[in-house]
Design a protein around this motif. Structure first.
Motif, PDB file in Angstrom:
ATOM      1  N   LEU A  89       0.933  -0.987  -0.269  1.00  0.00           N
ATOM      2  CA  LEU A  89      -0.106   0.149   0.546  1.00  0.00           C
ATOM      3  C   LEU A  89       0.948   1.396  -0.385  1.00  0.00           C
ATOM      4  O   LEU A  89       1.667   1.526   0.256  1.00  0.00           O
ATOM      5  N   ARG A  90       0.323   2.073  -0.673  1.00  0.00           N
ATOM      6  CA  ARG A  90       0.963   3.779   0.149  1.00  0.00           C
ATOM      7  C   ARG A  90      -0.306   4.546   0.604  1.00  0.00           C
ATOM      8  O   ARG A  90      -1.169   4.545   0.478  1.00  0.00           O
ATOM      9  N   ILE A  91       0.219   5.657   1.453  1.00  0.00           N
ATOM     10  CA  ILE A  91      -0.507   6.011   1.877  1.00  0.00           C
ATOM     11  C   ILE A  91      -0.471   7.911   1.114  1.00  0.00           C
ATOM     12  O   ILE A  91       0.525   8.664   1.006  1.00  0.00           O
ATOM     13  N   ASP A  92      -1.734   7.680   0.465  1.00  0.00           N
ATOM     14  CA  ASP A  92      -1.738   9.529  -0.120  1.00  0.00           C
ATOM     15  C   ASP A  92      -2.109  10.639   1.251  1.00  0.00           C
ATOM     16  O   ASP A  92      -3.097  10.246   1.771  1.00  0.00           O
ATOM     17  N   ALA A  93      -1.209  12.177   1.168  1.00  0.00           N
ATOM     18  CA  ALA A  93      -1.280  12.806   2.498  1.00  0.00           C
ATOM     19  C   ALA A  93      -2.312  14.173   1.402  1.00  0.00           C
ATOM     20  O   ALA A  93      -1.892  14.212   0.332  1.00  0.00           O
ATOM     21  N   GLU A  94      -3.979  13.588   2.287  1.00  0.00           N
ATOM     22  CA  GLU A  94      -4.489  15.158   1.858  1.00  0.00           C
ATOM     23  C   GLU A  94      -4.723  16.186   3.209  1.00  0.00           C
ATOM     24  O   GLU A  94      -4.918  15.611   4.485  1.00  0.00           O
ATOM     25  N   ASP A  95      -6.005  16.915   2.551  1.00  0.00           N
ATOM     26  CA  ASP A  95      -6.304  18.391   3.374  1.00  0.00           C
ATOM     27  C   ASP A  95      -7.634  18.240   3.029  1.00  0.00           C
ATOM     28  O   ASP A  95      -8.295  17.455   2.290  1.00  0.00           O
ATOM     29  N   ALA A  96      -8.328  17.913   4.216  1.00  0.00           N
ATOM     30  CA  ALA A  96      -9.769  17.885   4.625  1.00  0.00           C
ATOM     31  C   ALA A  96     -10.489  18.971   4.961  1.00  0.00           C
ATOM     32  O   ALA A  96     -10.454  19.246   5.708  1.00  0.00           O
ATOM     33  N   PHE A  97     -11.432  20.092   4.220  1.00  0.00           N
ATOM     34  CA  PHE A  97     -12.675  21.088   4.901  1.00  0.00           C
ATOM     35  C   PHE A  97     -13.464  20.656   4.158  1.00  0.00           C
ATOM     36  O   PHE A  97     -14.153  19.487   2.913  1.00  0.00           O
ATOM     37  N   PRO A  98     -14.758  21.285   5.021  1.00  0.00           N
ATOM     38  CA  PRO A  98     -16.259  21.528   4.343  1.00  0.00           C
ATOM     39  C   PRO A  98     -15.930  22.201   2.772  1.00  0.00           C
ATOM     40  O   PRO A  98     -15.403  23.069   2.796  1.00  0.00           O
ATOM     41  N   VAL A  99     -17.120  21.451   1.967  1.00  0.00           N
ATOM     42  CA  VAL A  99     -17.097  22.067   0.634  1.00  0.00           C
ATOM     43  C   VAL A  99     -17.949  23.669   0.895  1.00  0.00           C
ATOM     44  O   VAL A  99     -17.391  24.143  -0.126  1.00  0.00           O
ATOM     45  N   ASN A 100     -18.509  23.809   1.844  1.00  0.00           N
ATOM     46  CA  ASN A 100     -19.349  24.494   1.955  1.00  0.00           C
ATOM     47  C   ASN A 100     -18.473  25.817   3.096  1.00  0.00           C
ATOM     48  O   ASN A 100     -18.821  25.406   3.723  1.00  0.00           O
ATOM     49  N   ARG A 101     -17.612  26.848   2.837  1.00  0.00           N
ATOM     50  CA  ARG A 101     -16.668  27.302   4.682  1.00  0.00           C
ATOM     51  C   ARG A 101     -17.937  28.501   5.394  1.00  0.00           C
ATOM     52  O   ARG A 101     -17.429  27.613   6.316  1.00  0.00           O
ATOM     53  N   ALA A 102     -19.271  28.463   4.543  1.00  0.00           N
ATOM     54  CA  ALA A 102     -20.171  28.839   5.713  1.00  0.00           C
ATOM     55  C   ALA A 102     -20.795  28.057   6.346  1.00  0.00           C
ATOM     56  O   ALA A 102     -21.699  28.278   7.583  1.00  0.00           O
ATOM     57  N   LYS A 103     -20.930  26.899   5.762  1.00  0.00           N
ATOM     58  CA  LYS A 103     -21.173  25.369   6.313  1.00  0.00           C
ATOM     59  C   LYS A 103     -20.662  24.705   7.154  1.00  0.00           C
ATOM     60  O   LYS A 103     -20.289  24.253   5.993  1.00  0.00           O
ATOM     61  N   ALA A 104     -20.422  24.582   8.319  1.00  0.00           N
ATOM     62  CA  ALA A 104     -18.989  23.745   8.835  1.00  0.00           C
ATOM     63  C   ALA A 104     -19.628  22.363   8.889  1.00  0.00           C
ATOM     64  O   ALA A 104     -19.033  21.646   8.854  1.00  0.00           O
ATOM     65  N   THR A 105     -20.712  21.833   8.558  1.00  0.00           N
ATOM     66  CA  THR A 105     -21.628  20.724   8.892  1.00  0.00           C
ATOM     67  C   THR A 105     -21.796  19.968   6.977  1.00  0.00           C
ATOM     68  O   THR A 105     -22.364  19.284   6.525  1.00  0.00           O
ATOM     69  N   SER A 106     -21.704  20.856   5.709  1.00  0.00           N
ATOM     70  CA  SER A 106     -21.006  20.798   4.712  1.00  0.00           C
ATOM     71  C   SER A 106     -20.629  19.916   4.151  1.00  0.00           C
ATOM     72  O   SER A 106     -19.641  18.983   5.088  1.00  0.00           O
ATOM     73  N   PRO A 107     -20.265  18.260   3.051  1.00  0.00           N
ATOM     74  CA  PRO A 107     -19.545  17.356   2.976  1.00  0.00           C
ATOM     75  C   PRO A 107     -18.363  17.824   2.847  1.00  0.00           C
ATOM     76  O   PRO A 107     -18.131  19.085   2.089  1.00  0.00           O
TER      77      PRO A 107
END
Length: 402
Positions: A89-107
């Motif tokens: 396996l390899r492990i890719d380093a990514e960042d994650a954040f809400p797709v809608n910055r104004a809605k913290a619960t967005s995907p």
């Protein structure tokens, strides 16, 4: 250990992404390991993820490790040691954040580290949001989906229903009908990037302007032969679950669903409703499959999402931007399986401006890509898509500066 879809699904995962435990306070997400690509549990196909958290507030972007099998590596086995697993396996380093910055619960949108700023230029609500619709839904495709066998000198059509399509099979019938209510049909499988290929036709006994079935009297008077075709399946049609849910027993038994002016618009952009990305194409009038007759509007079925446009130029423009690398990256970064109409809430596509030289350039590149795609010219398509990417990035950079 949880299902990875909780980070990606719109609506269903919103409550989870509050990251609270009752009234005990917030959970701070420290790290996510996404194992959905390797399916670590033998015999299970669920999308596995490991959530590491602590008390406190979640700080974005969240480190997100995506586990993938190396090229040509053997699958991971239950009995493998961690040393062997790491070679596979390899492990890719990514960042994650809400797709809608104004809605913290967005995907969550996930992307390779360093791409957050690039993708953020294309994030935002599209001017086309709210204009996308699912295609027509018959609840019994075996009756309404037909093959046009021949065109009579009178213009009437000899058709045969696709009796074995769908969960419920019906008897096969061949008949001659008026041409007025028969249109080319596209399904999700008929749409690829920049290209559509209708293979069947559909009987559309609806009035798109009223979004209701054509009244029984008008149907019998204007289209008697077309009326007689579904009439032989009346019992089956009245038994449809969707018919019982949305219509009264007094409504015409041939009523179908999701039909409006947008359904029969001459120009559209469509993409499959199921998939891990968006594959959009301009949809222009076409002859009935297999016959040299006057082009008619193409009707999408419910496995397609479509947007009606005012012109073919606008359709090429919109398809080009949806297929651009940046837009696809945004979509791929937060959807799990269904690139439905909500993608336009997150990909910032401005309304087509016929006075904009950049918009016209993007439309012309979209047209060129469509021509290469229809002729299966991979090299020409690749060149056109590269130029689309450059023009799209210029457009989004311009939007960012405003």
């Amino acid at each position: 250990m949880i299902t990875q879809s909780l980070f990606k699904t719109a609506g269903a995962g919103d409550g989870f992404r509050r990251f609270r435990v009752g009234d005990r306070g917030q959970i701070g997400v420290v790290h996510v390991d996404d194992l959905s690509a390797i399916q670590p549990f033998e015999g299970a196909t669920n999308r596995t993820a490991i959530l590491t958290c602590t008390r406190g507030e979640t700080k974005y972007p969240v480190p997100y490790s995506r586990w993938k099998r190396r090229a040509r590596a053997e699958p991971v086995r239950q009995e493998d040691s961690i040393t062997v697993v790491r070679t596979k396996l390899r492990i890719d380093a990514e960042d994650a954040f809400p797709v809608n910055r104004a809605k913290a619960t967005s995907p969550w949108l996930t992307c390779r580290k360093g791409l957050v700023q690039t993708l953020s230029t294309a994030l935002g609500r599209s001017d086309y949001a709210g204009r996308a619709h699912a295609g027509s839904c018959t609840w019994l495709n075996g009756v309404f989906w037909v093959q046009v066998l021949s065109v009579m000198p009178s213009g009437e059509l000899v058709i045969e229903n696709q009796s074995d399509i769908g969960k419920k099979k019906v008897r096969q019938r061949r008949a001659t009908v008026e041409p007025d209510l028969v249109f080319p049909l596209i399904r999700g499988r008929d749409v690829t990037p920049f290209s559509t290929t209708p293979t069947l036709a559909i009987i559309l006994p609806q009035d798109p302007s009223t979004r209701a079935p054509i009244p029984l009297g008008a149907m019998k008077k204007k289209y008697p032969k077309t009326f007689s075709f579904p009439a032989t399946f009346e019992a089956d049609l009245r038994g449809r679950s969707g018919f019982k849910r949305y219509y009264d027993s007094s409504d015409p038994f041939y009523a179908i669903y999701n039909v409006g002016p947008y359904t029969v618009a001459d120009f559209k952009v469509a993409w499959p409703e199921v998939g891990n990305t968006v594959q959009a194409a301009a949809v222009l009038p076409a002859p009935l499959p297999g016959h040299r007759v006057a082009p008619k509007p193409i009707v999408p079925d419910h496995t397609c999402i479509a947007i009606a446009t005012d012109s073919r130029t606008e359709a090429y423009y919109l398809a080009a931007l949806l297929n651009s690398s940046v837009a696809r990256q945004v979509v791929e970064s937060y959807i799990v399986l269904h690139p439905s109409p909500h993608i336009l809430d997150h990909v910032r596509i401005p309304l087509f401006d016929p006075k904009s030289s950049l918009h016209k350039t993007i439309a012309e590149l979209g047209k060129r890509a469509a021509q290469h795609a229809q002729r299966d010219e991979a090299e020409g398509l690749g060149t056109a898509m590269k130029e689309i990417d450059e023009a799209a990035e210029e457009m989004w950079a311009t939007l960012k500066s405003k």
